[in-house]
Design a protein around this motif. Structure first.
Motif, PDB file in Angstrom:
ATOM      1  N   TRP A 150       0.829  -1.215   0.000  1.00  0.00           N
ATOM      2  CA  TRP A 150       0.000   0.000   0.000  1.00  0.00           C
ATOM      3  C   TRP A 150       0.859   1.259   0.000  1.00  0.00           C
ATOM      4  O   TRP A 150       0.397   2.324  -0.350  1.00  0.00           O
ATOM      5  N   VAL A 280      -2.711   8.322   8.975  1.00  0.00           N
ATOM      6  CA  VAL A 280      -3.090   7.403  10.055  1.00  0.00           C
ATOM      7  C   VAL A 280      -3.942   8.143  11.082  1.00  0.00           C
ATOM      8  O   VAL A 280      -4.842   7.563  11.693  1.00  0.00           O
ATOM      9  N   THR A 345       8.181  12.244  17.347  1.00  0.00           N
ATOM     10  CA  THR A 345       7.243  11.131  17.408  1.00  0.00           C
ATOM     11  C   THR A 345       6.845  10.839  18.838  1.00  0.00           C
ATOM     12  O   THR A 345       5.664  10.650  19.151  1.00  0.00           O
ATOM     13  N   GLY A 391       4.166   2.034  19.743  1.00  0.00           N
ATOM     14  CA  GLY A 391       4.652   3.162  18.942  1.00  0.00           C
ATOM     15  C   GLY A 391       5.961   3.731  19.452  1.00  0.00           C
ATOM     16  O   GLY A 391       6.945   3.824  18.704  1.00  0.00           O
ATOM     17  N   LEU A 394       8.908   1.708  18.451  1.00  0.00           N
ATOM     18  CA  LEU A 394       9.308   1.858  17.047  1.00  0.00           C
ATOM     19  C   LEU A 394       9.899   3.227  16.772  1.00  0.00           C
ATOM     20  O   LEU A 394      10.607   3.411  15.786  1.00  0.00           O
ATOM     21  N   ASP A 400      13.976   0.369  16.030  1.00  0.00           N
ATOM     22  CA  ASP A 400      13.196   0.239  14.800  1.00  0.00           C
ATOM     23  C   ASP A 400      13.957  -0.521  13.726  1.00  0.00           C
ATOM     24  O   ASP A 400      13.354  -1.255  12.939  1.00  0.00           O
ATOM     25  N   HIS A 404      11.728  -2.994  11.953  1.00  0.00           N
ATOM     26  CA  HIS A 404      11.021  -2.343  10.851  1.00  0.00           C
ATOM     27  C   HIS A 404      10.390  -3.311   9.856  1.00  0.00           C
ATOM     28  O   HIS A 404       9.217  -3.166   9.520  1.00  0.00           O
ATOM     29  N   HIS A 412       1.614  -3.522  15.429  1.00  0.00           N
ATOM     30  CA  HIS A 412       1.407  -2.147  15.903  1.00  0.00           C
ATOM     31  C   HIS A 412       0.289  -1.465  15.135  1.00  0.00           C
ATOM     32  O   HIS A 412      -0.683  -0.993  15.710  1.00  0.00           O
ATOM     33  N   PHE A 413       0.408  -1.441  13.819  1.00  0.00           N
ATOM     34  CA  PHE A 413      -0.563  -0.593  13.136  1.00  0.00           C
ATOM     35  C   PHE A 413      -1.911  -1.265  12.964  1.00  0.00           C
ATOM     36  O   PHE A 413      -2.912  -0.583  12.824  1.00  0.00           O
ATOM     37  N   ILE A 416      -3.701  -0.428  16.346  1.00  0.00           N
ATOM     38  CA  ILE A 416      -4.060   0.967  16.593  1.00  0.00           C
ATOM     39  C   ILE A 416      -4.839   1.580  15.454  1.00  0.00           C
ATOM     40  O   ILE A 416      -5.745   2.367  15.656  1.00  0.00           O
ATOM     41  N   MET A 417      -4.491   1.249  14.257  1.00  0.00           N
ATOM     42  CA  MET A 417      -5.179   1.885  13.136  1.00  0.00           C
ATOM     43  C   MET A 417      -6.284   0.978  12.619  1.00  0.00           C
ATOM     44  O   MET A 417      -7.428   1.367  12.550  1.00  0.00           O
ATOM     45  N   ARG A 474       7.908  -9.262   7.503  1.00  0.00           N
ATOM     46  CA  ARG A 474       6.616  -8.941   6.912  1.00  0.00           C
ATOM     47  C   ARG A 474       6.745  -8.970   5.399  1.00  0.00           C
ATOM     48  O   ARG A 474       7.861  -8.927   4.866  1.00  0.00           O
TER      49      ARG A 474
HETATM   50  C1  HEM Z   1       2.200   7.477  20.198  1.00  0.00           C
HETATM   51  C2  HEM Z   1       1.755   7.118  19.065  1.00  0.00           C
HETATM   52  C3  HEM Z   1       2.525   6.444  17.930  1.00  0.00           C
HETATM   53  C4  HEM Z   1       3.850   6.268  17.736  1.00  0.00           C
HETATM   54  C5  HEM Z   1       4.958   6.730  18.638  1.00  0.00           C
HETATM   55  C6  HEM Z   1       4.014   5.550  16.501  1.00  0.00           C
HETATM   56  C7  HEM Z   1       5.229   5.193  15.932  1.00  0.00           C
HETATM   57  C8  HEM Z   1       5.375   4.497  14.763  1.00  0.00           C
HETATM   58  C9  HEM Z   1       6.618   4.220  14.110  1.00  0.00           C
HETATM   59  C10 HEM Z   1       7.977   4.663  14.619  1.00  0.00           C
HETATM   60  C11 HEM Z   1       6.381   3.514  12.983  1.00  0.00           C
HETATM   61  C12 HEM Z   1       7.390   3.018  11.958  1.00  0.00           C
HETATM   62  C13 HEM Z   1       7.712   1.601  12.155  1.00  0.00           C
HETATM   63  C14 HEM Z   1       8.433   1.015  11.006  1.00  0.00           C
HETATM   64  O1  HEM Z   1       7.942   1.044   9.869  1.00  0.00           O
HETATM   65  O2  HEM Z   1       9.544   0.489  11.234  1.00  0.00           O
HETATM   66  C15 HEM Z   1       4.969   3.333  12.902  1.00  0.00           C
HETATM   67  C16 HEM Z   1       4.338   2.653  11.878  1.00  0.00           C
HETATM   68  C17 HEM Z   1       2.978   2.742  11.660  1.00  0.00           C
HETATM   69  N1  HEM Z   1       2.055   3.341  12.481  1.00  0.00           N
HETATM   70 FE1  HEM Z   1       2.443   4.217  14.269  1.00  0.00          FE
HETATM   71  N2  HEM Z   1       2.799   5.295  15.963  1.00  0.00           N
HETATM   72  C18 HEM Z   1       1.871   5.850  16.803  1.00  0.00           C
HETATM   73  C19 HEM Z   1       0.537   5.870  16.609  1.00  0.00           C
HETATM   74  C20 HEM Z   1      -0.089   5.401  15.480  1.00  0.00           C
HETATM   75  C21 HEM Z   1      -1.465   5.605  15.184  1.00  0.00           C
HETATM   76  C22 HEM Z   1      -2.459   6.359  16.061  1.00  0.00           C
HETATM   77  C23 HEM Z   1      -1.700   5.000  14.004  1.00  0.00           C
HETATM   78  C24 HEM Z   1      -2.971   4.884  13.216  1.00  0.00           C
HETATM   79  C25 HEM Z   1      -4.118   5.252  13.529  1.00  0.00           C
HETATM   80  C26 HEM Z   1      -0.470   4.421  13.544  1.00  0.00           C
HETATM   81  C27 HEM Z   1      -0.329   3.728  12.351  1.00  0.00           C
HETATM   82  C28 HEM Z   1       0.845   3.256  11.872  1.00  0.00           C
HETATM   83  C29 HEM Z   1       0.989   2.565  10.617  1.00  0.00           C
HETATM   84  C30 HEM Z   1      -0.124   2.279   9.615  1.00  0.00           C
HETATM   85  C31 HEM Z   1       2.315   2.211  10.484  1.00  0.00           C
HETATM   86  C32 HEM Z   1       3.006   1.353   9.423  1.00  0.00           C
HETATM   87  C33 HEM Z   1       2.946   1.747   8.045  1.00  0.00           C
HETATM   88  C34 HEM Z   1       3.647   0.751   7.134  1.00  0.00           C
HETATM   89  O3  HEM Z   1       4.864   0.667   7.164  1.00  0.00           O
HETATM   90  O4  HEM Z   1       2.954   0.068   6.365  1.00  0.00           O
HETATM   91  N3  HEM Z   1       0.487   4.679  14.470  1.00  0.00           N
HETATM   92  N4  HEM Z   1       4.371   3.948  14.000  1.00  0.00           N
END
Ligand code: HEM
Ligand SMILES: [Cu+2]
Lengths: 582, 248
Positions: A150, A280, A345, A391, A394, A400, A404, A412-413, A416-417, A474
């Motif tokens: 995606w 997100v 972040t 989060g 990561l 990370d 990653h 994670h996602f 939360i998402m 993944r």
């Molecule tokens: C305190 C809150 C959050 C922190 C610190 C955080 C941190 C991170 C980090 C560092 C990554 C990258 C990981 C990687 O690819 O190696 C990540 C990926 C992701 N996060 Fe979060 N996040 C938080 C909240 C959220 C929320 C609220 C959502 C959605 C509603 C979300 C959705 C995603 C998605 C979709 C990815 C992965 C995308 C992909 O690579 O396909 N995150 N997050």
């Protein structure tokens, strides 16, 4: 745009439209358009869910012959993955909470007869619909659906000979996304103008329900983010079709030197994630609004810290534009930028924590009514916390880098998402169903649906954190032959069974939904004894929402259990003067 | 270019709905002065359309900002040379047809001026409507200069001028895929042209609207908003031109 709305207005100021097409297909009524978005997202979520089921089956039984499809080949797995992610992120998580519920309830909750620009509203739905059809076509063209995930990283996505799905399928994919951007921009424009300009007398910004606040901020995020994704998409289309080299460096594919030179795959990543991180929050903010609304209503208590909630939404929206680099720690960025992105972040954790504490403070010592909408709202908070806690892990570049490309990020996602936002939608559906369709949904089946989904979702996605730490990558179509992952096969099999059960349980919801539309007990105008304006109008609301009247607002949105009041709730338009909390 | 027929009756201003309420709300919030039950309220519709336009400029700016930052990002990027296998700087500045582009810029600036005059003209006409509708009252001769039509013509002139600039670029050997710099030149010019063409289409609609029997007030809203949009397009073009000319 302006020209058409002049039309729209004259059309709308008059009587309700007649005839099937004007009433249900090309309707200008924000309620009908909201339902159109809702049903589009419902269709999309079923398609996306089936794709995920196929992926889970393939992961643990790689040789299995699926009826109609046969054995899933590695490239087919990647197509399923891409289409699953794209459908879910764009056509479910972006479409239903904002386009669906936002469209239906934002105007009513601020006391307006419709959106600011009804024709534009209709256009944005139909444009979204076209985008969906274009995306689905990718399954059926030669080569099939794209393989690039995606996130569509270049140069894989920018060349046309890198795999079967990267031919016409990838063109359809990026075209669909570009169309979707335009649709979302039109929608965001409407939401913002409506909120700023159409509020009823007395509806100050600080009296708006938190749902309205979250739709409003979501629209601002969309307004700023989708333009950037559109620009990224245009460059990708040019690279693919007109020989430019925005994203493509000098590459050799299958021994053949491509005619491109000097482009940067990182440019795509920057543009994509500049959109992607706000995206997100576009998915989750409306769910936060719904959770706030429901926790207050079903606890019979004012929301804890209304102003703090509003400022937290704003802070999340603002910070959300400065953290995109946390998706690119692997890209070889300078440690100084990585540090800055990491710090920003983690700063988002602060407003997120404020919201969580305020939700808990709202339930604390409330007279809680555990009805289905409330269960899903509590489930939302639970998932938001358990998904959010990973989060900050990561967000550390040093952590990370090993995590990653593993299932950890997927866990994670999704929590939360994926699942949290979906719980927000379920909560919204059970809560507003009586207003939308005039009947109640079945309570007992609602609870059964809730418990199976909650346990099921945790069973699927919690273990992913463990799998990721154990090194399961993944986006790999097969892992069962890898010796170091053998130990993980039983856990993976369990997750696939959990997915089958959870997906089966969603049919409970769909049957409940359609059965209750026809057969559910008739709903009163205000079955949950809530305070906001949608509950002051008849059920379902008339064409202009308030039957020729204009509501006047006297109260904040969450005046529950006010001392001295006759009942334990005061409607926003109630002229009574016992106001203590505003 | 068009004759304006004052066909709209004048309504008394709408009182605030709910103003007679015994417990008026604390603060204003939105406003009650909607005229929503009493037919269209043009003042409010104009305000809403202008607000909509102001909001709509944000994503357009974002679109161009991301193109511009991609441009600057790409400029600083070394390229792997396939023969020497070394990273080299190969940014090839585009030889822009500056004179032609300056002429186009002047065309666009003048059209922005005529758009503004068209906007003021129709605003004045709307303001005079109540006087004109008094039987027997004549306002004498009025300025009827077709500012709107001039804007359309100049706008189309600008677009044709840009097309000539492209031919000139091609004649100098710069095609879309020739170099990173030429890709950006075409990209930025084309995206701006598409946006301006949208404005031309809306103005054509405004001109046709009098034939379609739209009221003067409705047309005024269209003309007003498009004139502001036009000024925005001028500023945007100036920015693009400056970027291509000075940051190459
Ligand atoms: C305190 C809150 C959050 C922190 C610190 C955080 C941190 C991170 C980090 C560092 C990554 C990258 C990981 C990687 O690819 O190696 C990540 C990926 C992701 N996060 Fe979060 N996040 C938080 C909240 C959220 C929320 C609220 C959502 C959605 C509603 C979300 C959705 C995603 C998605 C979709 C990815 C992965 C995308 C992909 O690579 O396909 N995150 N997050
Ligand atoms: Cu992110």
């Amino acid at each position: 745009m302006a020209a058409q709305d002049v039309h729209a207005h004259t059309a709308h100021a008059h009587a309700a439209p007649q005839g099937f097409v004007r009433k249900y297909v090309f309707s200008l009524d924000h309620k009908v358009i909201g339902l159109q978005y809702f049903f589009l997202a419902l269709t999309a979520v079923f398609v996306g869910m089936i794709l995920s089921l196929l992926m889970r089956i393939h992961l643990v039984w790689p040789g299995a012959a699926i009826p109609l499809i046969g054995e899933i080949k590695p490239e087919t797995y990647l197509s399923l993955l891409t289409m699953h992610g794209t459908i879910m992120v764009f056509f479910v998580l972006t479409t239903a909470p904002q386009g669906g519920f936002g469209n239906y309830f934002l105007p009513i909750q601020i006391g307006a007869p419709d959106m600011a620009f009804p024709v534009l509203n209709m256009l944005s739905f139909w444009t979204t619909f076209v985008a969906f059809v274009v995306l689905i076509c990718a399954f059926f063209v030669t080569g099939g659906a794209p393989l690039h995930g995606w996130t569509g990283y270049a140069p894989l996505s920018a060349l046309t000979n890198t795999g079967p799905g990267e031919q016409l399928g990838a063109d359809l994919w990026i075209t669909s996304i570009a169309i979707f951007c335009v649709a979302s921009l039109m929608g965001a424009l409407n939401f913002i103008t409506t909120t700023l300009d159409l509020r009823a007398k007395g509806m100050t910004m600080m009296r708006m329900p938190l749902t309205v606040w979250s739709w409003f901020i979501t629209a601002i995020l969309g307004l700023l983010a989708f333009g950037v994704l559109l620009s990224a998409g245009i460059l990708l289309l040019l690279d693919r079709n007109l020989g430019t080299s925005f994203y493509i460096p000098l590459v050799v594919v299958n021994g053949q030197v491509m005619g491109h030179k000097g482009g940067s795959p990182l440019l795509w990543q920057h543009l994509f994630w500049f959109f992607g991180h706000p995206e997100v929050y576009i998915a989750i903010l409306p769910g936060m609004g719904v959770a706030s609304q429901l926790l207050s209503t079903f606890s019979r208590k004012p929301i804890f810290g209304y102003r703090a909630m509003v400022y937290a939404i704003m802070a999340i929206g603002f910070l959300g534009f400065m953290v995109w680099g946390h998706h690119m720690f692997m890209s070889g960025m300078s440690p100084y930028s990585a540090f800055a992105f990491s710090l920003m972040t983690m700063a988002i954790g602060v407003p997120s924590a404020i919201k969580t504490f305020n939700w808990l403070g709202t339930i604390h010592r409330g007279r809680v009514r555990f009805q289905t909408p409330m269960l899903f709202a509590i489930g939302f908070v639970s998932l938001f916390v358990s998904g959010g806690l990973s989060g900050p892990f990561l967000a550390q570049p040093t952590l990370d880098i090993p995590l990653h490309d593993t299932a950890f990020v997927v866990g994670h996602f999704h929590l939360i998402m994926g699942v949290a936002a979906i719980f927000g939608m379920f909560a919204a559906t059970y809560y507003w169903f009586p207003k939308m369709f005039g009947r109640m949904m079945n309570e007992r089946w609602g609870r059964i649906h809730f418990f199976i989904t909650l346990v099921g979702a945790y069973s699927i996605f919690m273990p992913m954190h463990y799998l990721g730490m154990a090194g399961q990558p993944r986006r790999y179509s097969q892992f069962t032959e890898l010796a170091y992952l053998h130990r993980l096969i039983p856990l993976n099999t369990f997750m696939t069974y959990a997915a089958i059960v959870t997906i089966a349980a969603q049919f409970i919801f769909v049957i409940n939904l359609f059965w209750s539309m026809k057969k559910g007990p008739k709903a009163s105008d205000n079955p949950w004894e809530a305070t906001t304006l949608e509950w002051t109008t008849s059920t379902p609301p008339p064409h202009d929402n308030f039957g020729g009247m204009t509501p006047v607002v006297h109260h904040g949105p969450y005046e529950y259990s006010v001392p001295g009041a006759a009942r334990d709730f005061i409607m926003q338009n109630d002229p009574a003067t016992v106001t203590t909390s505003h | 270019m068009a004759t304006f027929i004052p066909a709209v009756e004048i309504r008394a201003p709408q009182g605030g709905h709910g103003g007679s309420d015994s417990h008026p709300p604390l603060r204003g919030g939105g406003d009650g002065e909607r005229g929503r039950n009493g037919g269209p309220d043009f003042g409010q519709r104009l305000r809403r359309a202008r607000l909509g336009l102001a909001v709509a400029t944000a994503p357009i700016v974002m679109l161009f900002v991301s193109f511009a930052s991609a441009y600057i990002f790409r400029q600083g990027l070394p390229t792997l040379d396939d023969k020497s296998q070394a990273y080299v700087r190969e940014w090839m500045p585009v030889n822009l047809p500056v004179t032609l582009l300056l002429v186009n810029t002047i065309l666009l600036a003048v059209s922005s001026l005529t758009a503004e005059l068209a906007r003021r003209q129709i605003t004045r006409q709307v303001a005079l409507l109540p006087v004109r509708s008094i039987p027997g009252v004549s306002l004498g001769r009025e300025t009827k200069f077709p500012w709107l039509g001039s804007t359309v013509v100049l706008g189309i002139g600008f677009l044709i001028g840009q097309a000539f600039a492209w031919r000139e670029l091609a004649a100098r050997g710069f095609y879309l895929a020739t170099s990173a710099s030429s890709s950006f030149v075409y990209l930025l010019m084309a995206t701006h042209a598409v946006h301006l063409a949208g404005g031309v289409a809306v103005l054509l609609y405004a001109a046709a609207a009098s034939l379609l029997g739209k009221s003067l007030e409705s047309r005024r809203i269209v003309v007003d908003v498009t004139a502001w949009y036009w000024h925005f397009m001028l500023v945007l073009w100036a920015g693009i031109f400056a970027l291509l000319e000075f940051a190459s």
